[in-house]
Design a protein around this motif. Structure first.
Motif, PDB file in Angstrom:
ATOM      1  N   THR A  21       0.833  -1.197   0.000  1.00 23.00           N
ATOM      2  CA  THR A  21       0.000   0.000   0.000  1.00 23.00           C
ATOM      3  C   THR A  21       0.871   1.251   0.000  1.00 23.00           C
ATOM      4  OG1 THR A  21      -1.688  -1.184   1.261  1.00 23.00           O
ATOM      5  CG2 THR A  21      -1.815   1.228   1.251  1.00 23.00           C
ATOM      6  N   THR A  22       0.549   2.209  -0.878  1.00 19.89           N
ATOM      7  CA  THR A  22       1.295   3.466  -0.966  1.00 19.89           C
ATOM      8  C   THR A  22       0.529   4.558  -0.224  1.00 19.89           C
ATOM      9  OG1 THR A  22       2.248   2.869  -3.110  1.00 19.89           O
ATOM     10  CG2 THR A  22       2.269   5.194  -2.519  1.00 19.89           C
ATOM     11  N   ILE A  23       1.232   5.297   0.618  1.00 19.72           N
ATOM     12  CA  ILE A  23       0.613   6.364   1.413  1.00 19.72           C
ATOM     13  C   ILE A  23       1.380   7.660   1.199  1.00 19.72           C
ATOM     14  CG2 ILE A  23       0.050   7.151   3.742  1.00 19.72           C
ATOM     15  CD1 ILE A  23      -0.173   4.244   4.575  1.00 19.72           C
ATOM     16  N   GLU A  24       0.649   8.739   0.959  1.00 17.19           N
ATOM     17  CA  GLU A  24       1.263  10.052   0.795  1.00 17.19           C
ATOM     18  C   GLU A  24       1.319  10.766   2.146  1.00 17.19           C
ATOM     19  OE1 GLU A  24      -0.641  12.334  -2.205  1.00 17.19           O
ATOM     20  OE2 GLU A  24      -0.083  10.959  -3.831  1.00 17.19           O
ATOM     21  N   GLN A 155      10.245  11.193   8.771  1.00 18.64           N
ATOM     22  CA  GLN A 155      10.543   9.823   9.223  1.00 18.64           C
ATOM     23  C   GLN A 155       9.688   9.439  10.424  1.00 18.64           C
ATOM     24  OE1 GLN A 155      14.768  10.411   9.813  1.00 18.64           O
ATOM     25  NE2 GLN A 155      15.288   9.261   7.952  1.00 18.64           N
ATOM     26  N   SER A 156       9.506  10.377  11.340  1.00 16.23           N
ATOM     27  CA  SER A 156       8.695  10.107  12.519  1.00 16.23           C
ATOM     28  C   SER A 156       7.246   9.832  12.140  1.00 16.23           C
ATOM     29  CB  SER A 156       8.772  11.300  13.481  1.00 16.23           C
ATOM     30  OG  SER A 156       7.949  11.106  14.604  1.00 16.23           O
ATOM     31  N   ARG A 157       6.727  10.611  11.190  1.00 17.81           N
ATOM     32  CA  ARG A 157       5.341  10.409  10.767  1.00 17.81           C
ATOM     33  C   ARG A 157       5.188   9.094  10.001  1.00 17.81           C
ATOM     34  NH1 ARG A 157       2.252  15.649   9.014  1.00 17.81           N
ATOM     35  NH2 ARG A 157       2.747  15.919  11.212  1.00 17.81           N
ATOM     36  N   ALA A 158       6.164   8.787   9.156  1.00 17.39           N
ATOM     37  CA  ALA A 158       6.106   7.525   8.411  1.00 17.39           C
ATOM     38  C   ALA A 158       6.157   6.332   9.367  1.00 17.39           C
ATOM     39  CB  ALA A 158       7.272   7.464   7.421  1.00 17.39           C
ATOM     40  N   LYS A 159       7.009   6.421  10.384  1.00 24.00           N
ATOM     41  CA  LYS A 159       7.122   5.336  11.367  1.00 24.00           C
ATOM     42  C   LYS A 159       5.812   5.157  12.129  1.00 24.00           C
ATOM     43  CE  LYS A 159       9.858   3.875  15.370  1.00 24.00           C
ATOM     44  NZ  LYS A 159      10.963   4.241  16.295  1.00 24.00           N
ATOM     45  N   LEU A 160       5.177   6.289  12.481  1.00 22.78           N
ATOM     46  CA  LEU A 160       3.897   6.222  13.194  1.00 22.78           C
ATOM     47  C   LEU A 160       2.841   5.513  12.363  1.00 22.78           C
ATOM     48  CD1 LEU A 160       1.960   7.075  15.490  1.00 22.78           C
ATOM     49  CD2 LEU A 160       1.644   9.239  14.282  1.00 22.78           C
ATOM     50  N   VAL A 161       2.734   5.899  11.091  1.00 24.98           N
ATOM     51  CA  VAL A 161       1.733   5.282  10.215  1.00 24.98           C
ATOM     52  C   VAL A 161       1.999   3.788  10.058  1.00 24.98           C
ATOM     53  CG1 VAL A 161       0.846   5.217   7.852  1.00 24.98           C
ATOM     54  CG2 VAL A 161       1.259   7.421   8.972  1.00 24.98           C
ATOM     55  N   ALA A 162       3.258   3.448   9.848  1.00 34.06           N
ATOM     56  CA  ALA A 162       3.597   2.031   9.670  1.00 34.06           C
ATOM     57  C   ALA A 162       3.309   1.221  10.927  1.00 34.06           C
ATOM     58  CB  ALA A 162       5.074   1.909   9.278  1.00 34.06           C
ATOM     59  N   GLU A 163       3.585   1.781  12.090  1.00 30.57           N
ATOM     60  CA  GLU A 163       3.327   1.077  13.344  1.00 30.57           C
ATOM     61  C   GLU A 163       1.839   0.841  13.559  1.00 30.57           C
ATOM     62  OE1 GLU A 163       5.220   3.450  16.301  1.00 30.57           O
ATOM     63  OE2 GLU A 163       7.197   2.513  16.041  1.00 30.57           O
ATOM     64  N   VAL A 164       1.019   1.821  13.166  1.00 27.81           N
ATOM     65  CA  VAL A 164      -0.429   1.652  13.307  1.00 27.81           C
ATOM     66  C   VAL A 164      -0.920   0.470  12.466  1.00 27.81           C
ATOM     67  CG1 VAL A 164      -2.672   2.707  12.807  1.00 27.81           C
ATOM     68  CG2 VAL A 164      -0.869   4.055  13.897  1.00 27.81           C
ATOM     69  N   PHE A 165      -0.326   0.321  11.259  1.00 23.81           N
ATOM     70  CA  PHE A 165      -0.706  -0.795  10.393  1.00 23.81           C
ATOM     71  C   PHE A 165       0.050  -2.074  10.742  1.00 23.81           C
ATOM     72  CE2 PHE A 165      -2.191   2.693   7.720  1.00 23.81           C
ATOM     73  CZ  PHE A 165      -3.392   2.184   7.239  1.00 23.81           C
ATOM     74  N   THR A 170       8.946   1.500   3.331  1.00 25.68           N
ATOM     75  CA  THR A 170      10.085   2.037   2.572  1.00 25.68           C
ATOM     76  C   THR A 170       9.648   3.372   1.974  1.00 25.68           C
ATOM     77  OG1 THR A 170       9.398   0.824   0.585  1.00 25.68           O
ATOM     78  CG2 THR A 170      11.075  -0.196   1.999  1.00 25.68           C
ATOM     79  N   VAL A 171      10.596   4.290   1.875  1.00 25.97           N
ATOM     80  CA  VAL A 171      10.311   5.587   1.263  1.00 25.97           C
ATOM     81  C   VAL A 171      10.389   5.432  -0.245  1.00 25.97           C
ATOM     82  CG1 VAL A 171      11.044   7.989   1.036  1.00 25.97           C
ATOM     83  CG2 VAL A 171      11.217   6.830   3.251  1.00 25.97           C
ATOM     84  N   LYS A 172       9.317   5.837  -0.935  1.00 28.98           N
ATOM     85  CA  LYS A 172       9.265   5.691  -2.388  1.00 28.98           C
ATOM     86  C   LYS A 172       9.615   6.999  -3.115  1.00 28.98           C
ATOM     87  CE  LYS A 172       8.049   2.487  -4.177  1.00 28.98           C
ATOM     88  NZ  LYS A 172       8.849   1.330  -4.649  1.00 28.98           N
ATOM     89  N   GLN A 218       6.038   9.874  -0.505  1.00 22.75           N
ATOM     90  CA  GLN A 218       5.247   8.645  -0.481  1.00 22.75           C
ATOM     91  C   GLN A 218       6.030   7.550   0.231  1.00 22.75           C
ATOM     92  OE1 GLN A 218       4.360   7.598  -4.531  1.00 22.75           O
ATOM     93  NE2 GLN A 218       2.590   8.978  -4.667  1.00 22.75           N
ATOM     94  N   ILE A 219       5.323   6.776   1.015  1.00 22.54           N
ATOM     95  CA  ILE A 219       5.905   5.573   1.590  1.00 22.54           C
ATOM     96  C   ILE A 219       5.086   4.372   1.157  1.00 22.54           C
ATOM     97  CG2 ILE A 219       6.779   6.792   3.608  1.00 22.54           C
ATOM     98  CD1 ILE A 219       4.460   5.500   5.225  1.00 22.54           C
ATOM     99  N   GLU A 220       5.714   3.250   1.134  1.00 24.33           N
ATOM    100  CA  GLU A 220       5.029   2.018   0.765  1.00 24.33           C
ATOM    101  C   GLU A 220       5.104   1.030   1.928  1.00 24.33           C
ATOM    102  OE1 GLU A 220       5.226   0.059  -3.346  1.00 24.33           O
ATOM    103  OE2 GLU A 220       6.467  -1.264  -2.110  1.00 24.33           O
ATOM    104  N   LEU A 221       3.930   0.537   2.341  1.00 19.88           N
ATOM    105  CA  LEU A 221       3.864  -0.445   3.413  1.00 19.88           C
ATOM    106  C   LEU A 221       4.082  -1.840   2.856  1.00 19.88           C
ATOM    107  CD1 LEU A 221       0.779   0.885   5.410  1.00 19.88           C
ATOM    108  CD2 LEU A 221       3.189   1.425   5.752  1.00 19.88           C
ATOM    109  N   ALA A 222       4.932  -2.586   3.538  1.00 17.77           N
ATOM    110  CA  ALA A 222       5.209  -3.959   3.092  1.00 17.77           C
ATOM    111  C   ALA A 222       4.028  -4.848   3.395  1.00 17.77           C
ATOM    112  CB  ALA A 222       6.460  -4.488   3.783  1.00 17.77           C
ATOM    113  N   ASP A 223       3.748  -5.777   2.469  1.00 19.00           N
ATOM    114  CA  ASP A 223       2.647  -6.759   2.690  1.00 19.00           C
ATOM    115  C   ASP A 223       3.147  -7.905   3.552  1.00 19.00           C
ATOM    116  OD1 ASP A 223       0.706  -5.380   1.377  1.00 19.00           O
ATOM    117  OD2 ASP A 223       1.096  -6.333  -0.566  1.00 19.00           O
TER     118      ASP A 223
END
Length: 223
Positions: A21-24, A155-165, A170-172, A218-223
């Motif tokens: 999943t790609t997140i802006e 980076q802090s915001r990307a880490k927060l979003v990834a942790e919630v999921f 990875t940064v795209k 954009q960041i991409e969440l690993a499946d």
């Protein structure tokens, strides 16, 4: 040919299946930068019926001003815009002419510029505008700091979003933008009373400009 096309199609489908999943996201940081550079525009202006006489008067005022400016170490000067244009009266007839010639001053010495502008106003020149802003070196140093802070915020915001999921990320893509400026301060011609008085330094308060770095990515969440 068919085998190659089939293999390529399979590879593309496999990549699509593996894409996460790609997140802006957006993040930013702002820091104050000292306005250690002053840029001022002064001008001589005259009106009359004879353009040649106007040019003589204006050029004389500019020449005298340049002599004074050059006596101030640390203050750079360059020619600005010069205009000569008609003044129309009734029936759109030319009744007069007006000429204006500018000098642009730049310096990091606030006290010298303040004193110089006061004296120039006594010499029939006017201050057109005054811009106080960070010098290139100061702005660059502050932009470096805001860029580091903005990247940490992203980076802090990307880490927060990834942790919630509950996934790694990875940064795209990243887009970094900088902004921040101090608007010109309009100044007006000295009055006749001011011109007759002793030359007083023009009050200047340097202050600070806010330098901002904004990151969109954009960041991409690993499946």
């Amino acid at each position: 040919m068919k085998t190659t096309l089939a293999l390529l199609t399979s590879a593309l489908l496999a990549c699509a299946a593996q894409a996460g999943t790609t997140i802006e996201l957006a993040a930013g940081a702002s820091l104050p930068a000292a306005n250690d550079m002053i840029s001022a525009t002064v001008y001589a202006e005259a009106s009359g019926s004879n353009p040649a006489e106007l040019a003589r008067r204006v050029n004389q005022d500019i020449a005298e001003a340049l002599k004074l400016i050059k006596s101030k170490p640390g203050v750079a000067a360059k020619s600005g815009q010069q205009h000569t244009y008609p003044v129309y009266g009734q029936n759109q007839k030319i009744e007069n002419w007006r000429m204006r010639s500018e000098i642009v001053l730049e310096s990091k010495d606030q006290a010298s510029v303040s004193d110089l502008l006061g004296k120039l106003q006594q010499m029939r020149l006017a201050v057109g505008n005054l811009v106080q802003q960070p010098s290139p070196a100061t702005r660059l140093a502050t932009e470096d700091e805001t860029t580091r802070a903005a990247i940490r915020a992203f980076q802090s915001r990307a880490k927060l979003v990834a942790e919630v999921f509950g996934k790694a990320y990875t940064v795209k893509q990243l887009n970094i933008q900088q902004s921040g400026a101090n608007p010109p301060m309009p100044m007006f011609r000295a009055s006749r009373a001011m011109m007759k008085a002793d030359a007083e330094p023009l009050p200047i308060e340097a202050g600070e400009s806010l330098v901002t770095t904004t990151i969109n990515g954009q960041i991409e969440l690993a499946d």
